[in-house]
Design an enzyme around this catalytic site. Structure first.
Site, short mmCIF file in Angstrom:
data_model
loop_
_atom_site.label_atom_id
_atom_site.label_comp_id
_atom_site.label_asym_id
_atom_site.label_seq_id
_atom_site.Cartn_x
_atom_site.Cartn_y
_atom_site.Cartn_z
N HIS A 261 0.83 -1.20 0.00
CA HIS A 261 0.00 0.00 0.00
C HIS A 261 0.87 1.27 0.00
O HIS A 261 0.72 2.15 -0.86
CB HIS A 261 -0.91 -0.02 1.24
N GLU A 262 1.78 1.34 0.95
CA GLU A 262 2.61 2.55 1.07
C GLU A 262 3.51 2.71 -0.15
O GLU A 262 3.78 3.84 -0.59
CB GLU A 262 3.43 2.53 2.37
N HIS A 265 1.70 4.64 -2.69
CA HIS A 265 1.75 6.09 -2.44
C HIS A 265 3.10 6.66 -2.90
O HIS A 265 3.16 7.67 -3.61
CB HIS A 265 1.61 6.38 -0.94
N GLU A 291 -4.93 7.95 -2.62
CA GLU A 291 -5.39 6.67 -2.09
C GLU A 291 -5.70 5.69 -3.23
O GLU A 291 -5.55 4.49 -3.08
CB GLU A 291 -6.61 6.90 -1.19
ZN ZN Z 1 -3.05 5.23 2.09
#
Ligand code: ZN
Length: 496
Positions: A261-262, A265, A291
């Site tokens: 997830h990170e 980003h 997101e």
């Molecule tokens: Zn996030």
């Protein structure tokens, strides 16, 4: 280059130097700095933050931006950057400085009290601060005189172009289509994921994390993985991306999926075009857009069977005993298991938007006056019963679970669900140009990143989310892609 632009860029360079200092110290505090040094750090940090605020709100900068926007010889992309910066500045400047300082102080106090309340499992300790935060936020909304009113101002801050009317439609769709699907799954035979909660030594998990980052072509010369209480990403500059995770010995997947997830980003900022990377638009993407990129990595790619074609053998090698009875198929079913749960950050992909729907309904009620702060805990618990069928046993696992309200971040939550839905549409567009499963299976993750860079990332925050979606997908935003994706995926997984 004209003199005005030169002066503007010099000022922006100075601002970025302060930003570098503030962000680096903050990051250090959240990762490796010893706790006893926090007072010394925080005092200096507050000073730096004050200096930064003065530079950012300086009248001369404001004038320069306005003049540059009006000039015919200003490049169109620079005009766009200046437009976003001006919007941001105007929002800051309309709040009186005394009020701003008082509010900042309240935010810190409120956050500390939230932490204490959560630790002691006592909502009563936090409620008075939340009440004050809401009162002051409403006051800010009065200062923000413009076309938008009330909660819509906050929604637009996090996601330009969004408002209550549009979110209502979005959440209606979620309520109508996803709640029945989740109920059906609740009555179906459940997937066995017990192997996830065996003991997985952290030093081995760390080896796995590096393998995952290598597989997704993470540039270790421009990024680093650290540890923190809650996972987050800080992109200091295009070539300086810090991601963090938290390891749990009794959970195989928590840390892996937070890293994926990170990394999503971080990859967004890493791929911003060079001429935008040192401007305001390096990091002003909407919350929903950002997101969308982390969820695209985490859920749409990371929970795909073929993502693991190259990685699952390594996982098995690292944990031969724990995974003795687990093959890739069983693993994939387990990481996609749906179970209504109390904690948002641990929710599966399908029940996640319901956690957000609950928060959206409450925030909306707080700002239209239909919900009073004193009733919040009861309302929270009732909604968890209504939408997820769960009884909330205590405040720590209920209303106190998230940090967001303690510092007044109202309007932020809805972007989490919206971002997931943008990602579905981006995946749809990407699948027209690429065979995504094949890229994953053949270790060609960089091809997927190239597509994202060309269609989305390179622009940074130059465009509004709606414009960005049209650029990438060739059509307007359509939440139906998200609903279809979830229905198809989970009907198949649960044989419905
Ligand atoms: Zn996030």
């Amino acid at each position: 280059m004209n003199d005005l632009l030169k002066e503007y860029q010099e000022r922006m360079f100075n601002i970025s130097a302060y930003e570098l200092a503030v962000t680096t110290v903050n990051l250090d505090s959240q990762t490796i700095a010893p706790p006893k040094g926090s007072d010394y750090r925080n005092d200096r940090l507050a000073y730096l933050a004050g200096e930064l605020y003065s530079l950012q709100t300086d009248e001369r900068l404001f004038v320069l931006i306005k003049e540059l926007i009006d000039r015919d010889d200003t490049n169109q992309d620079i005009k766009k950057i200046l437009y976003w910066q001006l919007k941001n500045l105007e929002n800051m400047r309309c709040i009186p400085k005394d009020f701003y300082v008082e509010y900042s102080k309240l935010q810190m106090e409120s956050q500390q009290n939230w932490e204490t309340a959560k630790r002691n499992n006592d909502y009563g300790l936090f409620a008075p601060y939340l009440e004050k935060i809401i009162v002051m936020t409403k006051k800010i909304l009065e200062y923000r005189q413009g076309e938008l009113k009330g909660y819509d101002i906050l929604l637009d801050d996090y996601e330009p172009g969004m408002n209550t009317e549009k979110y209502d439609k979005f959440f209606d769709l979620i309520r109508e289509k996803l709640v029945p699907l989740i109920q059906k799954i609740n009555h179906s035979p459940q997937i066995d994921d017990s192997f996830i909660y065996k003991n997985y030594p952290i030093y081995k998990q760390k080896i796995m994390m590096n393998k995952i980052l290598e597989y997704i072509d993470f540039d270790f010369a421009a990024g680093v993985l650290l540890e923190s209480e809650h996972p987050f990403t800080e992109s200091i500059s295009k070539y300086d991306n810090r991601i963090t995770t938290h390891y749990y010995e009794n959970n195989l997947i928590s840390s892996m999926y937070s890293v994926i997830h990170e990394a999503g980003h971080a990859n967004y900022n890493y791929s911003v075009r060079d001429d935008i990377a040192q401007t305001f638009c390096f990091n002003n993407m909407s919350s929903g857009m950002h997101e969308s990129q982390s969820r695209l990595f985490e859920n749409y790619l990371g929970r795909n069977y073929h993502f693991w074609d190259n990685l699952f053998p390594t996982l098995k090698e690292l944990f031969p005993e724990q995974l003795a009875q687990t093959d890739q198929d069983k693993f994939i079913r387990a990481v996609n298991k749906v179970t209504p749960s109390l904690i948002r950050t641990e929710a599966d992909e399908l029940t996640y938007p319901l956690h957000i729907l609950i928060r959206y309904e409450i925030e909306k009620g707080l700002f239209d006056g239909s919900i009073e702060t004193k009733d919040l805990e009861n309302i929270w618990n009732a909604k968890y019963k209504q939408y997820l069928g769960l009884t909330v046993p205590n405040a720590a696992e209920g209303i106190l679970q998230d940090v967001h309200w303690s510092d007044g971040s109202f309007g932020y939550f809805p972007t989490y669900a919206l971002g997931s839905s943008y990602a579905a549409q981006f995946m749809q567009a990407m699948s027209k140009d690429l065979d995504i499963d094949k890229c994953l299976a053949e270790n060609e993750f960089s091809l997927l990143k190239k597509w994202l860079r060309e269609h989305i990332h390179q622009y940074g925050g130059l465009y509004s989310p709606q414009q960005q979606i049209e650029i990438a997908c060739g059509e307007k935003y359509n939440p139906q892609y998200y609903i279809d994706y979830l229905i198809n995926k989970y009907s198949a997984l649960y044989n419905l």
